[in-house]
Design a protein around this motif. Structure first.
Motif, PDB file in Angstrom:
ATOM      1  N   LYS A 158       5.749  12.657  -9.247  1.00  0.00           N
ATOM      2  CA  LYS A 158       5.540  14.068  -8.892  1.00  0.00           C
ATOM      3  C   LYS A 158       5.630  14.286  -7.380  1.00  0.00           C
ATOM      4  N   ILE A 159       5.385  13.246  -6.592  1.00  0.00           N
ATOM      5  CA  ILE A 159       5.521  13.376  -5.136  1.00  0.00           C
ATOM      6  C   ILE A 159       6.955  13.730  -4.772  1.00  0.00           C
ATOM      7  N   TRP A 160       7.898  13.184  -5.515  1.00  0.00           N
ATOM      8  CA  TRP A 160       9.316  13.299  -5.169  1.00  0.00           C
ATOM      9  C   TRP A 160      10.049  14.375  -5.977  1.00  0.00           C
ATOM     10  N   ALA A 161       9.341  15.140  -6.799  1.00  0.00           N
ATOM     11  CA  ALA A 161       9.981  16.113  -7.689  1.00  0.00           C
ATOM     12  C   ALA A 161      10.804  17.163  -6.954  1.00  0.00           C
ATOM     13  N   GLY A 178       0.809  -1.215   0.000  1.00  0.00           N
ATOM     14  CA  GLY A 178       0.000   0.000   0.000  1.00  0.00           C
ATOM     15  C   GLY A 178       0.840   1.262   0.000  1.00  0.00           C
ATOM     16  N   LEU A 179       1.928   1.264   0.771  1.00  0.00           N
ATOM     17  CA  LEU A 179       2.789   2.446   0.819  1.00  0.00           C
ATOM     18  C   LEU A 179       3.599   2.583  -0.463  1.00  0.00           C
ATOM     19  N   ALA A 180       4.045   1.458  -1.025  1.00  0.00           N
ATOM     20  CA  ALA A 180       4.760   1.510  -2.304  1.00  0.00           C
ATOM     21  C   ALA A 180       3.864   2.075  -3.399  1.00  0.00           C
ATOM     22  N   ILE A 237      12.170   0.185  -1.955  1.00  0.00           N
ATOM     23  CA  ILE A 237      12.323  -0.996  -1.081  1.00  0.00           C
ATOM     24  C   ILE A 237      13.290  -0.742   0.078  1.00  0.00           C
ATOM     25  N   PRO A 238      14.527  -0.282  -0.165  1.00  0.00           N
ATOM     26  CA  PRO A 238      15.406  -0.029   0.991  1.00  0.00           C
ATOM     27  C   PRO A 238      14.919   1.121   1.873  1.00  0.00           C
ATOM     28  N   HIS A 256      10.100   7.039  -6.207  1.00  0.00           N
ATOM     29  CA  HIS A 256       8.888   6.424  -6.749  1.00  0.00           C
ATOM     30  C   HIS A 256       9.182   5.073  -7.402  1.00  0.00           C
ATOM     31  N   GLU A 257      10.446   4.817  -7.741  1.00  0.00           N
ATOM     32  CA  GLU A 257      10.831   3.543  -8.347  1.00  0.00           C
ATOM     33  C   GLU A 257      10.904   2.468  -7.270  1.00  0.00           C
TER      34      GLU A 257
END
Length: 173
Positions: free
Chosen positions: A33-36, A24-26, A50-51, A44-45
């Motif tokens: 755009k969240i990380w821009a 769900g969080l992934a 994962i880490p 976002h990848e």
């Protein structure tokens, strides 16, 4: 200080992050755009996320954010900044874009601040200098930019704008 409380608001609920929250969080974090404006622009990848999720999970201080329908729409966490070892900080917050621009961030921070102020007289927030959206949101909460410093908040040394919010004075009846 309980760094993983359950906090309930009118729109959102924050609960301790568990391994079962990964998918769900992934999904919530999968929007580029969240990380821009964030230093981790590729978070976002899945291979990058994962880490990061593992780091959040082992921190024992991360909270998953769910909307009223029970859908995961972000996360946040409490932490201790290396230059302020006797204080509590709030950060590493992200929300899905459908929750931007409305009351969601203010409610998250209000719930987390109210919890922290039960035992703390001040709370710190650390914002990347390029993240104008987070700076504006932090200032709307009443936080004051105190200084800028190079800090390692668990993801490597980077510059951060350090904001402080003082606990409100107690009202006397």
């Amino acid at each position: 200080f309980d760094a993983q409380p359950t906090l309930k608001g009118a729109l959102l609920e924050l609960t301790p992050l568990t391994a079962e929250d990964f998918e769900g969080l992934a999904k919530a974090a999968s929007d580029p755009k969240i990380w821009a404006m964030h230093p981790a622009k590729t978070r976002h990848e899945r291979a990058v996320f994962i880490p990061y999720f593992g780091w959040l999970l082992t921190s024992n201080s991360a909270l998953v954010i769910k909307d009223k329908q029970g859908q995961i729409c972000g996360c946040s966490r409490y932490y201790t900044a290396p230059d302020m070892p006797d204080t509590v900080s709030i950060g590493f917050t992200f929300l899905t874009r459908e929750h931007w621009g409305g009351p969601a961030n203010a409610q998250i921070k209000s719930l987390m601040l109210n919890h922290a102020f039960r035992s703390e007289s001040e709370v710190w927030l650390h914002i990347d200098p390029a993240n104008l959206r987070s700076q504006k949101a932090t200032e709307k909460l009443g936080a004051t930019h105190i200084y800028t410093a190079d800090l390692d908040l668990g993801t490597g040394l980077a510059p951060f704008m350090c904001y402080k919010i003082d606990a409100p004075p107690l009202l006397l009846a």
